[in-house]
Each structure stands twice: as C-alpha cells, then as structure tokens.
Design a protein around this motif. Structure first.
Motif, PDB file in Angstrom:
ATOM      1  N   VAL A   5       0.839  -1.202   0.000  1.00  0.00           N
ATOM      2  CA  VAL A   5       0.000   0.000   0.000  1.00  0.00           C
ATOM      3  C   VAL A   5       0.875   1.252   0.000  1.00  0.00           C
ATOM      4  CG1 VAL A   5      -1.977  -1.118   1.083  1.00  0.00           C
ATOM      5  CG2 VAL A   5      -0.203  -0.101   2.517  1.00  0.00           C
ATOM      6  N   VAL A   6       0.314   2.323  -0.538  1.00  0.00           N
ATOM      7  CA  VAL A   6       1.118   3.522  -0.756  1.00  0.00           C
ATOM      8  C   VAL A   6       1.561   4.213   0.552  1.00  0.00           C
ATOM      9  CG1 VAL A   6      -0.777   5.181  -1.143  1.00  0.00           C
ATOM     10  CG2 VAL A   6       1.365   5.469  -2.347  1.00  0.00           C
ATOM     11  N   PRO A   7       0.762   4.209   1.628  1.00  0.00           N
ATOM     12  CA  PRO A   7       1.262   4.869   2.850  1.00  0.00           C
ATOM     13  C   PRO A   7       2.573   4.263   3.350  1.00  0.00           C
ATOM     14  CG  PRO A   7      -1.085   4.451   3.037  1.00  0.00           C
ATOM     15  CD  PRO A   7      -0.622   3.736   1.803  1.00  0.00           C
ATOM     16  N   ALA A   8       2.778   2.959   3.060  1.00  0.00           N
ATOM     17  CA  ALA A   8       4.015   2.303   3.517  1.00  0.00           C
ATOM     18  C   ALA A   8       5.241   2.855   2.806  1.00  0.00           C
ATOM     19  CB  ALA A   8       3.910   0.797   3.290  1.00  0.00           C
ATOM     20  N   ARG A   9       5.046   3.520   1.636  1.00  0.00           N
ATOM     21  CA  ARG A   9       6.181   4.056   0.877  1.00  0.00           C
ATOM     22  C   ARG A   9       6.612   5.433   1.375  1.00  0.00           C
ATOM     23  NH1 ARG A   9       7.699   1.168  -3.440  1.00  0.00           N
ATOM     24  NH2 ARG A   9       9.624   2.171  -2.759  1.00  0.00           N
ATOM     25  N   PRO A  35     -12.407  21.176  -2.177  1.00  0.00           N
ATOM     26  CA  PRO A  35     -12.198  19.843  -1.626  1.00  0.00           C
ATOM     27  C   PRO A  35     -10.858  19.679  -0.909  1.00  0.00           C
ATOM     28  CG  PRO A  35     -11.787  19.789  -3.983  1.00  0.00           C
ATOM     29  CD  PRO A  35     -12.292  21.178  -3.673  1.00  0.00           C
ATOM     30  N   VAL A  36      -9.903  20.630  -1.136  1.00  0.00           N
ATOM     31  CA  VAL A  36      -8.587  20.487  -0.514  1.00  0.00           C
ATOM     32  C   VAL A  36      -8.626  21.150   0.862  1.00  0.00           C
ATOM     33  CG1 VAL A  36      -6.147  21.087  -0.679  1.00  0.00           C
ATOM     34  CG2 VAL A  36      -7.415  20.425  -2.751  1.00  0.00           C
ATOM     35  N   PHE A  37      -8.389  20.350   1.896  1.00  0.00           N
ATOM     36  CA  PHE A  37      -8.405  20.847   3.278  1.00  0.00           C
ATOM     37  C   PHE A  37      -7.091  20.491   3.974  1.00  0.00           C
ATOM     38  CE2 PHE A  37     -12.941  20.016   2.568  1.00  0.00           C
ATOM     39  CZ  PHE A  37     -13.553  21.115   3.142  1.00  0.00           C
ATOM     40  N   PRO A  38      -6.630  21.350   4.897  1.00  0.00           N
ATOM     41  CA  PRO A  38      -5.533  20.914   5.768  1.00  0.00           C
ATOM     42  C   PRO A  38      -6.043  19.848   6.732  1.00  0.00           C
ATOM     43  CG  PRO A  38      -6.275  23.108   6.391  1.00  0.00           C
ATOM     44  CD  PRO A  38      -7.061  22.724   5.172  1.00  0.00           C
ATOM     45  N   TYR A  39      -5.202  18.861   7.024  1.00  0.00           N
ATOM     46  CA  TYR A  39      -5.644  17.723   7.818  1.00  0.00           C
ATOM     47  C   TYR A  39      -6.156  18.145   9.191  1.00  0.00           C
ATOM     48  CZ  TYR A  39      -5.640  13.199  10.109  1.00  0.00           C
ATOM     49  OH  TYR A  39      -6.015  12.079  10.790  1.00  0.00           O
ATOM     50  N   ASP A  40      -5.549  19.163   9.795  1.00  0.00           N
ATOM     51  CA  ASP A  40      -5.989  19.545  11.143  1.00  0.00           C
ATOM     52  C   ASP A  40      -7.432  20.057  11.125  1.00  0.00           C
ATOM     53  OD1 ASP A  40      -5.315  21.860   9.795  1.00  0.00           O
ATOM     54  OD2 ASP A  40      -4.077  22.711  11.397  1.00  0.00           O
ATOM     55  N   ARG A  41      -7.926  20.485   9.957  1.00  0.00           N
ATOM     56  CA  ARG A  41      -9.303  20.953   9.884  1.00  0.00           C
ATOM     57  C   ARG A  41     -10.277  19.835   9.504  1.00  0.00           C
ATOM     58  NH1 ARG A  41     -11.809  25.665   6.039  1.00  0.00           N
ATOM     59  NH2 ARG A  41     -13.921  25.351   6.804  1.00  0.00           N
ATOM     60  N   ILE A  42      -9.760  18.791   8.862  1.00  0.00           N
ATOM     61  CA  ILE A  42     -10.663  17.840   8.218  1.00  0.00           C
ATOM     62  C   ILE A  42     -10.699  16.464   8.894  1.00  0.00           C
ATOM     63  CG2 ILE A  42      -9.094  16.718   6.556  1.00  0.00           C
ATOM     64  CD1 ILE A  42     -12.466  18.288   5.836  1.00  0.00           C
ATOM     65  N   ALA A  43      -9.844  16.223   9.868  1.00  0.00           N
ATOM     66  CA  ALA A  43      -9.721  14.882  10.452  1.00  0.00           C
ATOM     67  C   ALA A  43     -11.090  14.353  10.888  1.00  0.00           C
ATOM     68  CB  ALA A  43      -8.744  14.916  11.616  1.00  0.00           C
ATOM     69  N   ARG A  44     -11.926  15.217  11.467  1.00  0.00           N
ATOM     70  CA  ARG A  44     -13.224  14.773  11.970  1.00  0.00           C
ATOM     71  C   ARG A  44     -14.162  14.388  10.806  1.00  0.00           C
ATOM     72  NH1 ARG A  44     -17.576  17.680  14.235  1.00  0.00           N
ATOM     73  NH2 ARG A  44     -16.713  19.495  13.199  1.00  0.00           N
ATOM     74  N   LEU A  45     -14.115  15.154   9.708  1.00  0.00           N
ATOM     75  CA  LEU A  45     -15.002  14.874   8.572  1.00  0.00           C
ATOM     76  C   LEU A  45     -14.649  13.541   7.898  1.00  0.00           C
ATOM     77  CD1 LEU A  45     -15.520  18.174   6.549  1.00  0.00           C
ATOM     78  CD2 LEU A  45     -17.047  17.043   8.133  1.00  0.00           C
ATOM     79  N   SER A  82      -1.740   9.497   8.953  1.00  0.00           N
ATOM     80  CA  SER A  82      -1.141   8.951  10.178  1.00  0.00           C
ATOM     81  C   SER A  82       0.358   8.730   9.991  1.00  0.00           C
ATOM     82  CB  SER A  82      -1.783   7.608  10.547  1.00  0.00           C
ATOM     83  OG  SER A  82      -3.150   7.791  10.759  1.00  0.00           O
ATOM     84  N   ALA A  83       0.756   8.178   8.824  1.00  0.00           N
ATOM     85  CA  ALA A  83       2.183   7.932   8.571  1.00  0.00           C
ATOM     86  C   ALA A  83       2.950   9.248   8.497  1.00  0.00           C
ATOM     87  CB  ALA A  83       2.347   7.141   7.271  1.00  0.00           C
ATOM     88  N   LEU A  84       2.343  10.262   7.914  1.00  0.00           N
ATOM     89  CA  LEU A  84       3.015  11.571   7.817  1.00  0.00           C
ATOM     90  C   LEU A  84       3.183  12.192   9.203  1.00  0.00           C
ATOM     91  CD1 LEU A  84       1.153  12.864   4.642  1.00  0.00           C
ATOM     92  CD2 LEU A  84       3.619  12.483   4.814  1.00  0.00           C
ATOM     93  N   LEU A  85       2.137  12.081  10.024  1.00  0.00           N
ATOM     94  CA  LEU A  85       2.235  12.611  11.390  1.00  0.00           C
ATOM     95  C   LEU A  85       3.349  11.894  12.147  1.00  0.00           C
ATOM     96  CD1 LEU A  85      -1.568  12.888  12.295  1.00  0.00           C
ATOM     97  CD2 LEU A  85       0.002  14.789  11.873  1.00  0.00           C
ATOM     98  N   ARG A  86       3.407  10.569  11.995  1.00  0.00           N
ATOM     99  CA  ARG A  86       4.463   9.794  12.664  1.00  0.00           C
ATOM    100  C   ARG A  86       5.853  10.202  12.175  1.00  0.00           C
ATOM    101  NH1 ARG A  86       1.114   5.486  11.911  1.00  0.00           N
ATOM    102  NH2 ARG A  86       2.381   4.680  10.184  1.00  0.00           N
ATOM    103  N   ALA A  87       5.930  10.607  10.891  1.00  0.00           N
ATOM    104  CA  ALA A  87       7.226  11.023  10.327  1.00  0.00           C
ATOM    105  C   ALA A  87       7.597  12.438  10.773  1.00  0.00           C
ATOM    106  CB  ALA A  87       7.173  10.948   8.799  1.00  0.00           C
ATOM    107  N   GLY A  88       6.693  13.108  11.504  1.00  0.00           N
ATOM    108  CA  GLY A  88       7.020  14.431  12.036  1.00  0.00           C
ATOM    109  C   GLY A  88       6.463  15.595  11.234  1.00  0.00           C
ATOM    110  N   GLU A 127     -10.583   7.192   0.855  1.00  0.00           N
ATOM    111  CA  GLU A 127     -10.447   7.805   2.187  1.00  0.00           C
ATOM    112  C   GLU A 127      -9.603   6.966   3.137  1.00  0.00           C
ATOM    113  OE1 GLU A 127     -14.130  10.884   2.204  1.00  0.00           O
ATOM    114  OE2 GLU A 127     -13.798   9.658   3.976  1.00  0.00           O
ATOM    115  N   VAL A 128      -9.691   5.646   3.039  1.00  0.00           N
ATOM    116  CA  VAL A 128      -8.897   4.822   3.944  1.00  0.00           C
ATOM    117  C   VAL A 128      -7.410   5.054   3.675  1.00  0.00           C
ATOM    118  CG1 VAL A 128      -9.054   2.771   2.459  1.00  0.00           C
ATOM    119  CG2 VAL A 128      -8.591   2.497   4.892  1.00  0.00           C
ATOM    120  N   MET A 129      -7.058   5.176   2.413  1.00  0.00           N
ATOM    121  CA  MET A 129      -5.654   5.444   2.046  1.00  0.00           C
ATOM    122  C   MET A 129      -5.225   6.826   2.556  1.00  0.00           C
ATOM    123  SD  MET A 129      -4.541   7.568  -0.615  1.00  0.00           S
ATOM    124  CE  MET A 129      -2.924   7.992  -1.210  1.00  0.00           C
ATOM    125  N   MET A 130      -6.123   7.797   2.486  1.00  0.00           N
ATOM    126  CA  MET A 130      -5.754   9.142   2.970  1.00  0.00           C
ATOM    127  C   MET A 130      -5.587   9.150   4.485  1.00  0.00           C
ATOM    128  SD  MET A 130      -7.525  11.963   0.522  1.00  0.00           S
ATOM    129  CE  MET A 130      -9.246  11.669   0.830  1.00  0.00           C
TER     130      MET A 130
END
Ligand SMILES: Cc1cc2nc3c(=O)[nH]c(=O)nc-3n(C[C@H](O)[C@H](O)[C@H](O)COP(=O)(O)OP(=O)(O)OC[C@H]3O[C@@H](n4cnc5c(N)ncnc54)[C@H](O)[C@@H]3O)c2cc1C
Ligand code: FES
Length: 275
Positions: free
Chosen positions: A186-190, A259-269, A217-223, A209-212
């Motif tokens: 899967v692409v998040p693993a890359r 449709p483009v949102f920053p993640y901190d605004r859209i996580a709940r949606l 989550s992977a990006l947050l973990r990467a800092g 959406e599952v991929m996003m």
C-alpha cells in the motif's frame, strides 16, 4: 440586466479522448465559445452529460496548456456516459469550484505528492504545475499506488517522470501480475522511502479515504505537522457553490471550503462517509 444563472453550464466540445485503463478515460475539452476559465490545480468542474446528469470532476491538467483535461472513472450513470463520449460530441461544463492545492505554501520547501488510484488525476495537475516551476521547490516526490499494474494511470508519463533526476517517483500496486517487477504494497508504507524534510514539506494526498487516513497517520508519525498535510475530500455535490447544502457539514461546505483541506481541519469529517 439579469445575472447569468450559475446552474447553466457552458458548452464544450470533446477534442480528444485517451483511454487510461479499462474503466477510465481522460477527456480533452475545448470551449465552444470564449476561453477555458482560469483555474488552479486541485479545483474541480461540474461536467454535465446531456440528458443524464452532472457530476464534480477534478482537473487533471493545467490551465494554460491546451484543452481542459478531466480523467473520469466509469462508476455509475453519469461517469459512464462521460467515458463513452467521442471526439466532436458536446458536454456541459461549469466552474471552476473549490480550493486548490497549496503550491505557493510549498515554495522554498519540499513537496510530497501522494496518490491512490484515480487520486493521481488531481495530483497530476499539481505535479505538472510544480515541474513547470521546478526551481521554486526543494525535493519533489510522487508516491503513487494502484490496485494492480493494469490499473496504473498515465503509464507512459510516469516512465518519463521516473527518468527525471529532480523528481523522486515511487509506484506500488496492491496486487502484482506475473510480469510486474515493481513494488507491491500500500502507498502509505512508501512514505518512509520518500526524501523530504518533515518540517519544511507540504504533503498533498488524494485517493480513497482509507488510504488518505493511513497516509495522514504515517506523515504525522514522520514528524510532518497536521497543518502541512492537505487532503482532497470527495462528497456528493449538487450546486458546487455552497447553496444546496448537499455537501454541508455544520459550517463547512466541501464544495466551497474544500475539496482540498488541511488535515488539522478535516480529520473529523474523514470519519463521516456521506454528509
Ligand atoms: C471534488 C470532487 C472531485 C472529483 N474528481 C473526480 C475525478 O477527477 N474523476 C472521477 O472519475 N471522479 C471524480 N469524482 C467522483 C465523481 O464525482 C463520482 O464518481 C460521480 O459523482 C459518480 O456519479 P455517477 O452518476 O457516475 O455514479 P453514481 O450513480 O452516483 O454512483 C454509482 C455507484 O458508484 C459509487 N461511487 C460513487 N462515487 C464513487 C467514487 N468516487 N468512487 C467509487 N465509487 C463511487 C456509488 O456509491 C454507487 O454505488 C470527484 C468528486 C468530487 C466531490
Ligand atoms: S454542493 Fe451544494 S452546498 Fe456543496
């Protein structure tokens, strides 16, 4: 004088059709009257298949290069009708609508583009823009995942991108065919393989959406800070200009504020399938 009706589409002629995969086609559209309206990468148009219906579709090309490009996957009545169009036929177009990818915010830093499946269509528009202004960015990386090698879109172009020394391209598939020699998974693993600096990167993500969610989550973990992660959200739409409420959630209209949102605004949606 009465203002023009915002629901009335302009007429465009299908100039060219490219088959990208068995269920996906790119349409090159030219305006029958006037110019193609100016748009930014990440925005979308409403495409009307006459007598059938109208759907939102992102732009997959650039504004100042040739016809208006839309890449459509046939999943239902309208998208199937759009994919069946032939050169010379007519389609209704209104827009552009929505928020673009935040390319100006990435200038001077790195740009990480992450696409799953058809999500490569709007991501392609951002990549073409960034490559046209290559000197404005540090590292640029494209991570792209598809279900199988047969589902990969823009195949020849991906090979050209791979040959560029100033662009990192990583392609992976969920299920390999016997001839596939590339990455499987899967692409998040890359994301761990991408070259970028977490505090100066802008990450743009588009796909299922599952991929996003996993990518974020992977990006947050990467800092990468949540405010530097941008996702393009798909929700059913009707008007596309924040009037009908079809895509509304509380004070947020996906058609106008996204449709483009920053993640901190859209996580709940992201946890809500249909609004
Ligand atoms: C901002 C935005 C940008 C979009 N950009 C693109 C684009 O660039 N290219 C593109 O092809 N589509 C894009 N879409 C999705 C497209 O609008 C839908 O696929 C379309 O509305 C489906 O309409 P339909 O009449 O063909 O199918 P419907 O009859 O509405 O749906 C048929 C079946 O397909 C399912 N379905 C609906 N949408 C999707 C989907 N996106 N993926 C998988 N299954 C689906 C439905 O649940 C239903 O089971 C975008 C949507 C939004 C909101
Ligand atoms: S589509 Fe009508 S409010 Fe968004």
């Amino acid at each position: 004088m009465r203002a023009p009706d915002p629901f009335v589409p302009s007429l465009f002629r299908v100039d060219r059709v490219w088959r990208e995969a068995s269920d996906t086609a790119t349409l090159g559209l030219v305006a029958l009257q006037g110019e193609i309206p100016a748009f930014l990468s990440g925005q979308f148009f409403m495409l009307y298949a006459f007598g059938i219906g109208e759907i939102p579709v992102s732009v997959s090309g650039l504004w100042d290069r040739g016809p208006l490009l839309h890449t459509v996957r046939a999943v239902g009545a309208v998208s199937q009708a759009l994919c069946r169009l032939r050169p010379g036929e007519t389609v209704g177009v209104r827009g552009p609508y929505g928020s673009p990818w935040p390319l100006p915010e990435a200038e001077g830093g790195d740009l990480l583009l992450i696409a799953g499946g058809l999500g490569l269509a709007p991501i392609r528009s951002a990549l073409l823009q960034a490559l046209a202004e290559r000197g404005r960015y540090g590292q640029i990386a494209l991570l792209y995942g598809a279900r199988s090698p047969e589902d990969l879109l823009f195949g020849e172009e991906i090979e050209r991108w791979r040959s560029r020394p100033d662009l990192q391209v990583e392609v992976t598939v969920d299920h390999a065919s016997p001839a596939w020699r590339g990455s499987v998974g899967v692409v998040p693993a890359r994301i761990a393989d991408a070259r970028f600096s977490p505090e100066r990167v802008i990450a743009c993500v588009c796909g299922p959406e599952v991929m996003m969610r996993y990518s974020a989550s992977a990006l947050l973990r990467a800092g990468v800070p949540a405010a530097r992660i941008f996702l393009s959200l798909e929700r059913n739409m009707k008007c596309a200009f924040a009037v009908c409420g079809r895509c509304q959630f509380g004070p947020t209209f996906v058609c106008r504020d996204g449709p483009v949102f920053p993640y901190d605004r859209i996580a709940r949606l992201l946890s809500i399938r249909e609004l």
